[in-house]
Design a protein around this motif. Sequence first.
Motif: not given
Length: 258
Positions: A53-54, A154-155, A57, A245, A241-242, A42, A166, A230, A158, A226-227, A49
């Motif tokens: 974005n999180a 992403h799998n 939201i 990002m 994972m975390v 990523y 999203m 993750a 996901a 999602h959380i 973003w």
Amino acid sequence: MEQRTIHSHNREAEPLSTSRLTGDATAADIESVRRRTSVFVYEWPVRLWHWVNAALIMTLIVTGWFIASPLPTMNFAEATHQFVMGYNRFIHFACGQLLTVAFAGRVYWALVGNHHSRQLFYVPVWRKAWWKEVVHELRWYAFLEDVPKKYVGHNPLAQVAMFFFMTIGITFMLLTGWALYAEGAGQGSLPDLVMGWLIGLVGNTQILHGLHHLGMWFIIIFMMIHIYAAIREDIMSRQSMVSTMISGHRTFKDDLPD
Ligand code: HEM
Ligand code: HEM
């Protein structure tokens, strides 16, 4: 100059795993390091973003909640001196506008970024192998598989979730949100010219409020799954994972079961 060449030459001659490991590293640690690999996934605009974005939201959910269920009037101050719901709506609209700009930026990045940045915007339903992997992931999440697969981006499961909840979800909230905003902005205003038609299309503002409100629950359901997913994958799968990002790098752990 001469000294530097010798220095770097010496370091190359030494195996990386041993030259970089210090402290209380054991032979088993060194072996583990040797088995781990990482891939850059990523890019920074995707990561930036994600967290912006999180945060937007989350704020939109809290302020939207209060728009739907306003606080009771406070009796310790004169009504004309209070602007609590006004500030609440202001924050909602400001975050809504930032969400619009951020999403446009994310769409732009899908066009110019690496191929992982495009995953959010399509679901490869035409690929048979992809469907098989979706089934595998469903079984893995249901604790019916013992050995997880490894994915760079992403799998497949996901990817489906992110696309529907999203990409579609945020688009839905932007369209309905701007249509609601159009009403406040007034006839002939820019929001009205761009989105005002949606009020007539769904019937009236009350229905539009209801749809925008339902959209919030759609997104809350995604957030909870999602959380959970993750963090679960960070612990149980064979990949990072975390931190992926945060840093952009996906680290793969060795293949041996614990
Ligand atoms: C503590 C909170 C959160 C954590 C730990 C987290 C973690 C992650 C991780 C690890 C990924 C990458 C998954 C993968 O590589 O397959 C991801 C992707 C994503 N997350 Fe989150 N997330 C959080 C909150 C949120 C929230 C609140 C939202 C929005 C409601 C969100 C929306 C997304 C989206 C849209 C992606 C796809 C990113 C892209 O492809 O551009 N996340 N998240
Ligand atoms: C994930 C994003 C969003 C969430 C979760 C959200 C949530 C909500 C909720 C729950 C309501 C109350 C609806 C009701 O009456 O029951 C609301 C109202 C509203 N939202 Fe959003 N919203 C989002 C995005 C947006 C965007 C992008 C805009 C556009 C600027 C926007 C503009 C509005 C407006 C104008 C209202 C009506 C305010 C009023 O009637 O006083 N929202 N929102």
